[in-house]
Write a protein that holds these residues in place. Sequence first.
Motif, PDB file in Angstrom:
ATOM      1  N   PHE A   1      52.975  42.277  24.695  1.00 22.68           N
ATOM      2  CA  PHE A   1      52.555  42.197  23.416  1.00 22.68           C
ATOM      3  C   PHE A   1      51.999  43.622  23.109  1.00 22.68           C
ATOM      4  N   ALA A   2      51.207  44.340  23.982  1.00 18.58           N
ATOM      5  CA  ALA A   2      50.856  45.678  23.881  1.00 18.58           C
ATOM      6  C   ALA A   2      51.849  46.547  23.543  1.00 18.58           C
ATOM      7  N   ILE A   3      53.068  46.493  24.167  1.00 19.21           N
ATOM      8  CA  ILE A   3      54.249  47.541  23.891  1.00 19.21           C
ATOM      9  C   ILE A   3      54.605  46.932  22.406  1.00 19.21           C
ATOM     10  N   GLN A   4      54.616  45.902  22.140  1.00 17.34           N
ATOM     11  CA  GLN A   4      55.288  45.357  20.970  1.00 17.34           C
ATOM     12  C   GLN A   4      54.267  45.745  19.588  1.00 17.34           C
ATOM     13  N   ARG A   5      53.051  45.799  20.031  1.00 17.47           N
ATOM     14  CA  ARG A   5      51.884  46.060  18.976  1.00 17.47           C
ATOM     15  C   ARG A   5      52.204  47.584  18.632  1.00 17.47           C
ATOM     16  N   VAL A   6      52.358  48.405  19.580  1.00 13.81           N
ATOM     17  CA  VAL A   6      52.613  49.901  19.519  1.00 13.81           C
ATOM     18  C   VAL A   6      53.888  50.238  19.003  1.00 13.81           C
ATOM     19  N   LEU A   7      55.136  49.740  19.602  1.00  9.84           N
ATOM     20  CA  LEU A   7      56.267  50.162  19.026  1.00  9.84           C
ATOM     21  C   LEU A   7      57.340  49.257  18.306  1.00  9.84           C
ATOM     22  N   GLY A   8      56.763  48.081  18.168  1.00 11.98           N
ATOM     23  CA  GLY A   8      57.651  47.107  17.351  1.00 11.98           C
ATOM     24  C   GLY A   8      58.365  46.423  18.346  1.00 11.98           C
TER      25      GLY A   8
ATOM     26  N   LEU B   1      47.560  53.671  32.010  1.00 10.91           N
ATOM     27  CA  LEU B   1      46.636  52.842  31.986  1.00 10.91           C
ATOM     28  C   LEU B   1      46.762  51.789  33.269  1.00 10.91           C
ATOM     29  N   THR B   2      45.548  51.517  33.828  1.00 11.93           N
ATOM     30  CA  THR B   2      45.500  50.520  35.110  1.00 11.93           C
ATOM     31  C   THR B   2      44.590  49.538  34.947  1.00 11.93           C
ATOM     32  N   GLU B   3      44.527  48.748  35.862  1.00 10.94           N
ATOM     33  CA  GLU B   3      43.730  47.582  35.811  1.00 10.94           C
ATOM     34  C   GLU B   3      43.190  46.951  34.509  1.00 10.94           C
ATOM     35  N   TRP B   4      44.346  46.240  33.808  1.00 15.95           N
ATOM     36  CA  TRP B   4      44.169  45.655  32.548  1.00 15.95           C
ATOM     37  C   TRP B   4      43.861  46.796  31.492  1.00 15.95           C
ATOM     38  N   PHE B   5      44.146  47.712  31.580  1.00 13.56           N
ATOM     39  CA  PHE B   5      43.658  48.763  30.513  1.00 13.56           C
ATOM     40  C   PHE B   5      42.377  49.253  30.489  1.00 13.56           C
ATOM     41  N   SER B   6      41.443  49.052  31.593  1.00 16.09           N
ATOM     42  CA  SER B   6      40.133  49.303  31.763  1.00 16.09           C
ATOM     43  C   SER B   6      40.158  50.722  32.327  1.00 16.09           C
ATOM     44  N   GLN B   7      40.902  51.258  32.852  1.00 12.82           N
ATOM     45  CA  GLN B   7      40.941  52.562  33.183  1.00 12.82           C
ATOM     46  C   GLN B   7      42.229  53.322  32.448  1.00 12.82           C
ATOM     47  N   ALA B   8      41.931  54.746  32.033  1.00 13.05           N
ATOM     48  CA  ALA B   8      42.893  55.291  31.228  1.00 13.05           C
ATOM     49  C   ALA B   8      42.787  56.671  31.534  1.00 13.05           C
ATOM     50  N   ARG B   9      44.001  57.399  31.623  1.00 14.79           N
ATOM     51  CA  ARG B   9      43.745  58.796  31.824  1.00 14.79           C
ATOM     52  C   ARG B   9      45.043  59.682  31.217  1.00 14.79           C
TER      53      ARG B   9
ATOM     54  N   PHE C   1      45.461  37.336  23.613  1.00 11.24           N
ATOM     55  CA  PHE C   1      46.147  38.656  24.175  1.00 11.24           C
ATOM     56  C   PHE C   1      44.739  39.443  24.465  1.00 11.24           C
ATOM     57  N   SER C   2      43.988  39.427  25.610  1.00 10.16           N
ATOM     58  CA  SER C   2      42.769  40.282  25.811  1.00 10.16           C
ATOM     59  C   SER C   2      42.835  41.622  25.459  1.00 10.16           C
ATOM     60  N   LEU C   3      44.179  42.277  25.601  1.00  5.69           N
ATOM     61  CA  LEU C   3      44.306  43.685  25.539  1.00  5.69           C
ATOM     62  C   LEU C   3      44.299  44.221  23.950  1.00  5.69           C
ATOM     63  N   ALA C   4      44.408  43.093  23.143  1.00  3.97           N
ATOM     64  CA  ALA C   4      44.161  43.410  21.669  1.00  3.97           C
ATOM     65  C   ALA C   4      43.031  44.189  21.370  1.00  3.97           C
ATOM     66  N   SER C   5      41.955  43.657  21.911  1.00  2.73           N
ATOM     67  CA  SER C   5      40.583  44.468  21.751  1.00  2.73           C
ATOM     68  C   SER C   5      40.043  45.558  22.802  1.00  2.73           C
ATOM     69  N   SER C   6      41.158  45.949  23.545  1.00  2.05           N
ATOM     70  CA  SER C   6      40.847  46.900  24.613  1.00  2.05           C
ATOM     71  C   SER C   6      40.847  48.367  24.021  1.00  2.05           C
ATOM     72  N   ALA C   7      40.241  49.366  24.596  1.00  2.96           N
ATOM     73  CA  ALA C   7      40.088  50.687  24.254  1.00  2.96           C
ATOM     74  C   ALA C   7      41.302  51.314  24.627  1.00  2.96           C
ATOM     75  N   GLY C   8      42.147  50.724  25.636  1.00  4.97           N
ATOM     76  CA  GLY C   8      43.425  51.279  26.150  1.00  4.97           C
ATOM     77  C   GLY C   8      44.471  51.129  25.277  1.00  4.97           C
ATOM     78  N   LEU C   9      44.359  50.098  24.569  1.00  8.50           N
ATOM     79  CA  LEU C   9      45.471  49.821  23.405  1.00  8.50           C
ATOM     80  C   LEU C   9      45.201  50.597  22.268  1.00  8.50           C
ATOM     81  N   SER C  10      44.093  50.952  22.154  1.00  9.76           N
ATOM     82  CA  SER C  10      43.404  51.939  20.797  1.00  9.76           C
ATOM     83  C   SER C  10      43.999  53.374  21.423  1.00  9.76           C
ATOM     84  N   ALA C  11      43.907  53.636  22.465  1.00  8.77           N
ATOM     85  CA  ALA C  11      44.469  55.158  22.885  1.00  8.77           C
ATOM     86  C   ALA C  11      45.973  55.007  22.761  1.00  8.77           C
ATOM     87  N   LEU C  12      46.855  53.876  23.132  1.00 12.46           N
ATOM     88  CA  LEU C  12      48.159  53.967  22.929  1.00 12.46           C
ATOM     89  C   LEU C  12      48.609  53.999  21.469  1.00 12.46           C
ATOM     90  N   GLN C  13      47.732  53.402  20.705  1.00 15.22           N
ATOM     91  CA  GLN C  13      48.146  53.516  19.381  1.00 15.22           C
ATOM     92  C   GLN C  13      47.896  54.753  18.728  1.00 15.22           C
TER      93      GLN C  13
END
Length: 329
Positions: A192-199, A259-267, A124-136
């Motif tokens: 995956f990203a939702i469940q990584r952050v929220l369960g 987050l857009t474009e596969w979490f490669s853009q975040a604001r 799951f490529s988003l696992a290593s993304s800065a966007g997921l880190s921002a969500l966490q």
Amino acid sequence: MGKQLNVGVIGLGVMGQRMLARMAGHERLRAVSVWDANPDAVAQVRQRWPELRIADSAESLIQESGLHSLYIATPPAAHMPLSNLAFDAGLSVFCEKPLTVDFDSARQTIARISSEKRRAAVNFSLASSAGLSALQRAFGAASRLTLGQLQSVELELAFAAWPRPWQASAGAWLSQRGEGGMAREVLSHFIFAIQRVLGSCSVTSSAVDYPDDGQSAETGLKAELDASGVPIRIWARVGGGLADYNAMRWQASAGELELTEWFSQARERQADGSWRDLGQGEAWRTAAHLDQLDQWVAMIEGRSHCLPGFAEALAAQETIEAILAGRAA
């Protein structure tokens, strides 16, 4: 720098060749042997990477001496058999998703990973993304809730066509409802990203559109989920003149994270209504790809890493299957 870690690759379609290209520039991981049932795919790889060994079969590749890890990029029906053969040979496994078409076999494999302390992860490529880190940081278990309490999550996905043009060589399975479709292939990343952050999520309702031919994968869906009391609304569509697009909005009591474009853009929207860019573009994508390989090294060596294991991947797929079934779960 540590020692070179040798990788065997089974499956030389789009994802297999992408991973070969990424490993080519890594200081630790080195693809050394490959196999695919499709001779055209093998020929492409042989021309581009003539130094690679071409194994006689998937089974013979797994038995080669000197390997440390196996990367599996086949259609999902082969994932559990190949993973178990790799474990028999003492290899760690990095596997593509969807994880499986046989949930009982997947659960047995997960039990084996736990009891035998095998090393395995899913791409799951988003696992290593800065966007997921921002969500966490904003909403995870250890968050300080700088944007306030999370109130809702909205996800929009659109595809001009399915499969996408660059997936044309992946095979018929990707376009069919038995193993493929946009939900298993793409929506699963965001679940995956939702469940990584929220369960874990429960499916409150879903409606899925299928072609009338009885075989082709879904062309649209709407779903409502719940994660720890947070409502999640999902909309996805293929065709209809829409360009490829994905956007996820996490609305909180004192702000919002988009987050857009596969979490490669975040604001981030602050409490005063102003927006702040957190990062974007190719630099984020490149960093995510490099970090994923570094995390793979950590997994092979038995160190802590952020890659999702088989159990976490199966949980995401169970949510996807519940959405596709049009039922609560």
